[in-house]
Structure formats: C-alpha cells, structure tokens
Design a protein around this motif. Structure first.
Motif, short mmCIF file in Angstrom:
data_model
loop_
_atom_site.label_atom_id
_atom_site.label_comp_id
_atom_site.label_asym_id
_atom_site.label_seq_id
_atom_site.Cartn_x
_atom_site.Cartn_y
_atom_site.Cartn_z
N THR A 216 29.99 61.64 79.31
CA THR A 216 29.83 61.97 80.73
C THR A 216 29.12 63.31 80.89
OG1 THR A 216 31.85 60.77 81.29
CG2 THR A 216 31.04 62.36 82.91
N HIS A 217 29.48 64.28 80.04
CA HIS A 217 28.82 65.60 80.10
C HIS A 217 27.33 65.48 79.79
CE1 HIS A 217 28.34 69.91 79.96
NE2 HIS A 217 27.89 69.84 78.71
N GLN A 218 26.99 64.70 78.78
CA GLN A 218 25.58 64.50 78.44
C GLN A 218 24.83 63.82 79.58
OE1 GLN A 218 23.76 65.65 75.87
NE2 GLN A 218 25.61 66.77 75.31
N GLN A 219 25.49 62.87 80.23
CA GLN A 219 24.88 62.20 81.38
C GLN A 219 24.64 63.18 82.51
OE1 GLN A 219 27.65 59.04 82.19
NE2 GLN A 219 26.96 57.77 80.48
N ASP A 220 25.58 64.10 82.72
CA ASP A 220 25.42 65.12 83.75
C ASP A 220 24.24 66.03 83.43
OD1 ASP A 220 27.51 64.20 85.27
OD2 ASP A 220 28.96 65.68 84.54
N LEU A 221 24.09 66.40 82.17
CA LEU A 221 22.97 67.26 81.77
C LEU A 221 21.64 66.57 82.00
CD1 LEU A 221 24.34 68.83 78.44
CD2 LEU A 221 24.12 69.94 80.68
N GLU A 222 21.58 65.27 81.71
CA GLU A 222 20.34 64.53 81.94
C GLU A 222 20.05 64.39 83.44
OE1 GLU A 222 18.00 63.42 79.79
OE2 GLU A 222 19.15 64.63 78.38
N ARG A 223 21.10 64.15 84.21
CA ARG A 223 20.92 64.04 85.65
C ARG A 223 20.47 65.37 86.24
NH1 ARG A 223 25.22 64.04 90.29
NH2 ARG A 223 23.91 63.49 92.05
N LEU A 224 21.01 66.46 85.72
CA LEU A 224 20.65 67.79 86.21
C LEU A 224 19.16 68.05 86.06
CD1 LEU A 224 21.41 70.55 87.30
CD2 LEU A 224 22.12 71.22 85.00
N MET B 140 20.21 70.89 96.82
CA MET B 140 19.68 71.86 97.78
C MET B 140 20.79 72.73 98.33
SD MET B 140 17.91 71.38 101.55
CE MET B 140 19.53 71.04 102.26
N SER B 141 21.93 72.12 98.66
CA SER B 141 23.04 72.87 99.23
C SER B 141 23.53 73.94 98.26
CB SER B 141 24.19 71.94 99.60
OG SER B 141 23.79 71.02 100.61
N VAL B 142 23.60 73.59 96.98
CA VAL B 142 24.03 74.54 95.96
C VAL B 142 23.02 75.69 95.84
CG1 VAL B 142 24.46 74.86 93.50
CG2 VAL B 142 25.41 72.88 94.67
N CYS B 143 21.74 75.34 95.80
CA CYS B 143 20.70 76.35 95.62
C CYS B 143 20.56 77.27 96.82
CB CYS B 143 19.36 75.68 95.32
SG CYS B 143 19.24 74.94 93.68
N PHE C 55 20.31 77.13 87.93
CA PHE C 55 21.21 75.99 87.78
C PHE C 55 20.72 74.97 86.77
CE2 PHE C 55 22.63 77.46 92.04
CZ PHE C 55 23.97 77.64 91.73
N LYS C 56 19.46 75.01 86.40
CA LYS C 56 18.93 74.05 85.44
C LYS C 56 18.78 74.62 84.03
CE LYS C 56 16.15 71.03 88.46
NZ LYS C 56 16.17 69.74 87.74
N GLN C 57 18.60 75.95 83.91
CA GLN C 57 18.25 76.53 82.61
C GLN C 57 19.20 77.61 82.12
OE1 GLN C 57 14.17 77.83 83.03
NE2 GLN C 57 13.41 75.78 83.51
N ASP C 58 19.82 78.35 83.02
CA ASP C 58 20.74 79.41 82.62
C ASP C 58 22.09 78.79 82.19
OD1 ASP C 58 21.29 82.58 82.97
OD2 ASP C 58 23.08 81.44 83.53
N GLU C 59 22.65 79.31 81.11
CA GLU C 59 23.88 78.72 80.57
C GLU C 59 25.01 78.71 81.60
OE1 GLU C 59 27.04 79.44 76.85
OE2 GLU C 59 25.14 80.54 76.95
N LYS C 60 25.19 79.83 82.30
CA LYS C 60 26.25 79.91 83.31
C LYS C 60 25.95 78.99 84.50
CE LYS C 60 27.86 84.59 82.26
NZ LYS C 60 28.04 85.97 82.80
N GLY C 61 24.68 78.95 84.90
CA GLY C 61 24.30 78.10 86.02
C GLY C 61 24.47 76.63 85.71
N VAL C 62 24.10 76.23 84.51
CA VAL C 62 24.25 74.83 84.09
C VAL C 62 25.73 74.45 84.08
CG1 VAL C 62 24.01 73.23 82.16
CG2 VAL C 62 22.10 74.72 82.79
N ALA C 63 26.57 75.36 83.55
CA ALA C 63 28.01 75.08 83.51
C ALA C 63 28.57 74.94 84.92
CB ALA C 63 28.73 76.21 82.76
N ALA C 64 28.12 75.81 85.82
CA ALA C 64 28.59 75.74 87.22
C ALA C 64 28.16 74.44 87.87
CB ALA C 64 28.05 76.94 88.00
N MET C 65 26.92 74.01 87.62
CA MET C 65 26.41 72.79 88.22
C MET C 65 27.12 71.57 87.65
SD MET C 65 24.22 72.09 90.59
CE MET C 65 24.35 70.47 91.33
N CYS C 66 27.42 71.58 86.36
CA CYS C 66 28.15 70.47 85.76
C CYS C 66 29.56 70.38 86.35
CB CYS C 66 28.22 70.64 84.24
SG CYS C 66 26.66 70.28 83.40
#
Length: 268
Positions: A7-15, A26-29, A202-213
C-alpha cells in the motif's frame, strides 16, 4: 512484501502522478500558502491588488437546513472579499446549480445576524475545470447577473461572481501558463515557482513525502469509515438488527451507530 508495504509503494507511485488539478493535492499545497493563493487569484481575476489574509482548505460550510459543501480553498482578502476556489475534474461536478449552491453558502457564511445586507462584501466562486465545460474555447468564463431594460442589459452589480477557468487552455499568457502548471506532475517543469516549491516539497522532500503519504492514508481510512457508516444507516433503516449487532458487523463504535440512528430519525 506485506500488504502495508504494498500500500505504501502504491501511495508513492500515486504521489508521482498527482497535480494541482487533483483537488486533494491542491488543497494540501495551498494550505497556508498565501503567496500561491494570491498568484492564482491575481491571474484568474486579472488584478494585481489582491492581498490574502486568510486561507482555509477543505472547509465545510452548511446552510440552515444542514446542507453542506466542502470548499477546496476558501480565502479572504484584505478588503474582506471571499473566494472559493474549486477543482472539478468531472464535467458533471461543475454544473450551474453547483456554482449557485456554493455561492449561496458563501453569502450565508459572510453575513452575520444584525449586519446590513448593503455591507456584504463581494464573493467569488471560481471553478477550475479539467475540461472546457462551457465549450467556447475561451480561457476564462465570467458569470454575472444582468438586468434587462428594454433591449439593453445592465450589470446587476450584486457583488456575487462566478468564474469558470478552462483547464485545457494552453495559451502563451499567464492563464495558459497557470493551467499548464495545474496539469503538471513534475514540479521542475512548472512555470510558477510559488506553486512548484510546494509541489516539490510534497513530492521530493523526505518530510513532505511522509506527510503526503499520511494524508493519503487518512483519506483512505476516512473513505472506509464513510462506507461503513452508509452500511450502518442502511441496516438501521431495515430494522432487522440491534444497534450492537450493527456496530459489530460494520466495526463502528456503538456510540457512532447510536448517533447515526439519531440522525436517521431526525431526517425521517
């Protein structure tokens, strides 16, 4: 690889594929991104004097009957004008009655008890649509009320504005560049750094990716709970199971099931 890792890998691909044209992304950004919201409003409205003082995303507004809408981005500027920016990927979600409903909710929210209606600030409902729903090959479609006087039409001037933005438009101007950015999956290919830096975080920063996931996980859990609630309401209406049995079957707490029963009785 276990189910959680899959599921986590699927989230990363979707991101990787998410864009500003996806309302949740958009709302998050744009959450607390005053500069980004100002940029969008200035380009869409063709004005340079907009200064945003408040931004709220995914905000529910209700009318007196309890009917609600969740505003993707709700902003207020320095003159108390209110702006509702909505993303609509499906044409059916951008109908005229939907725009009217959102506009009425904004007005009901703005005006407080005892306020003079003449003092109500202007409101703007802005639909950014993935397709050209008006089919006029225009970048922007302003919707205004007019008074018909004989053969003439005069602007009514009630301060209520609805604007449709054609997400397919790609002209070599500000709105064309903005719509390119709204459909862009790679922040490095975007025109406006104000929008790109948030997408990049949210797509490339480690903290941002974790927050988005985490956000995507919360959304998935919320969707599952909403599905369970719909099932519970259906079972309550059938009246063939006790509330305890419904709670066990849907994996909802008994308190939530009791609340759903109370709401169903009020609507009956």
């Amino acid at each position: 690889m276990n189910t959680t890792e899959q599921t986590h890998q699927q989230d990363l691909e979707r991101l990787k594929s998410l864009r500003y044209m996806d309302d949740d992304f958009m709302s998050v950004c744009l959450a607390d991104n005053f500069e980004g919201v100002e940029l969008i409003l200035r380009i869409v409205l063709g004005r340079e004097d907009i200064k945003v003082k408040s931004v709220r995303t995914q905000e529910p507004l209700k009318n007196l009957q309890g009917r609600s809408a969740v505003l993707d981005v709700h902003a207020i500027d320095s003159t108390d004008k209110e702006f509702d920016v909505e993303i609509q990927r499906k044409d059916a979600g951008a109908g005229a009655k939907r725009a009217r409903h959102n506009s009425s909710l904004l007005d009901a929210h703005i005006l407080n008890a005892g306020d003079d209606t003449e003092d109500i600030p202007d409101s703007y409902v802005i639909f950014i649509t993935e397709n050209d729903v008006m089919k006029g090959n225009q970048p922007i479609y302003p919707v205004e009320r007019y008074v018909t006087i004989g053969e003439n039409k005069v602007l009514f001037g009630d301060g209520s504005h609805i604007i449709y933005v054609n997400g397919k438009y790609r002209g070599n101007d500000e709105i064309g560049k903005l719509m390119h950015d709204f459909s862009c999956t790679n922040p490095d290919d975007m025109n406006y750094e104000t929008l790109a830096k948030k997408a990049r975080y949210f797509k490339q920063d480690e903290k941002g990716v974790a927050a988005m996931c985490k956000i995507m996980e919360d959304m998935r859990n919320e969707a599952e709970q909403n599905k369970a609630k719909r099932t519970a309401v259906h079972l309550i209406k059938l009246g063939k199971m006790t509330l305890e049995e419904i709670a066990e079957a849907t994996e909802l707490s008994l308190d939530i099931v009791k609340e759903l029963e109370s709401q169903s009785m009020q609507l009956a």
